[in-house]
Scaffold this motif. Structure first.
Motif, PDB file in Angstrom:
ATOM      1  N   GLU A   8       0.827  -1.206   0.000  1.00  0.00           N
ATOM      2  CA  GLU A   8       0.000   0.000   0.000  1.00  0.00           C
ATOM      3  C   GLU A   8       0.861   1.254   0.000  1.00  0.00           C
ATOM      4  N   LYS A   9       1.960   1.233   0.738  1.00  0.00           N
ATOM      5  CA  LYS A   9       2.868   2.382   0.769  1.00  0.00           C
ATOM      6  C   LYS A   9       3.496   2.593  -0.609  1.00  0.00           C
ATOM      7  N   LEU A  10       3.923   1.508  -1.255  1.00  0.00           N
ATOM      8  CA  LEU A  10       4.504   1.621  -2.600  1.00  0.00           C
ATOM      9  C   LEU A  10       3.482   2.148  -3.603  1.00  0.00           C
ATOM     10  N   LYS A  11       2.243   1.668  -3.502  1.00  0.00           N
ATOM     11  CA  LYS A  11       1.187   2.166  -4.384  1.00  0.00           C
ATOM     12  C   LYS A  11       0.950   3.651  -4.150  1.00  0.00           C
ATOM     13  N   ALA A  12       0.985   4.068  -2.883  1.00  0.00           N
ATOM     14  CA  ALA A  12       0.796   5.482  -2.561  1.00  0.00           C
ATOM     15  C   ALA A  12       1.936   6.321  -3.136  1.00  0.00           C
ATOM     16  N   ILE A  13       3.170   5.806  -3.057  1.00  0.00           N
ATOM     17  CA  ILE A  13       4.315   6.515  -3.628  1.00  0.00           C
ATOM     18  C   ILE A  13       4.130   6.667  -5.136  1.00  0.00           C
ATOM     19  N   LEU A  14       3.759   5.576  -5.803  1.00  0.00           N
ATOM     20  CA  LEU A  14       3.561   5.626  -7.251  1.00  0.00           C
ATOM     21  C   LEU A  14       2.447   6.594  -7.625  1.00  0.00           C
ATOM     22  N   ASN A  15       1.398   6.616  -6.814  1.00  0.00           N
ATOM     23  CA  ASN A  15       0.276   7.518  -7.075  1.00  0.00           C
ATOM     24  C   ASN A  15       0.649   8.973  -6.806  1.00  0.00           C
ATOM     25  N   ASN A  16       1.230   9.231  -5.664  1.00  0.00           N
ATOM     26  CA  ASN A  16       1.504  10.609  -5.246  1.00  0.00           C
ATOM     27  C   ASN A  16       2.656  11.267  -6.003  1.00  0.00           C
ATOM     28  N   HIS A  17       3.654  10.491  -6.364  1.00  0.00           N
ATOM     29  CA  HIS A  17       4.844  11.078  -6.977  1.00  0.00           C
ATOM     30  C   HIS A  17       4.899  10.894  -8.497  1.00  0.00           C
ATOM     31  N   PHE A  18       4.173   9.900  -9.010  1.00  0.00           N
ATOM     32  CA  PHE A  18       4.264   9.609 -10.445  1.00  0.00           C
ATOM     33  C   PHE A  18       2.903   9.605 -11.130  1.00  0.00           C
TER      34      PHE A  18
END
Length: 83
Positions: A8-18
């Motif tokens: 979930e954290k990785l998905k959030a990073i991909l969503n928020n930053h990319f």
């Protein structure tokens, strides 16, 4: 941190930053198919280091070969090892 939490954290990073919508991220899809290139991979590694405290080597994050599932497993192993 559980595997699900890491994912979930990785998905959030991909969503928020990319700007990759979390609902469109397939855990078995290569990161380049999700829209990341080698420049973005360097940025992703930096963000993972900052937000999760895990350092990834250049050879560990090859977007054309690495899936979200593999990235989650790598991050989990490094967290477990205290990297």
């Amino acid at each position: 941190m559980s595997n699900a939490d890491i994912t979930e954290k990785l998905k959030a990073i991909l969503n928020n930053h990319f700007d990759i919508p979390a609902g469109e991220i397939d855990a078995t899809q290569n990161l380049d198919d999700a829209g990341l290139d080698s420049v973005a991979a360097v940025e992703l590694a930096d963000i993972i280091r900052e937000e999760l405290g895990v350092t990834l080597g250049e050879d560990e994050l090859l977007v054309e070969e690495t899936t979200l599932e593999q990235l989650q497993q790598l991050v989990a192993a490094k967290l477990e090892a205290g990297a």
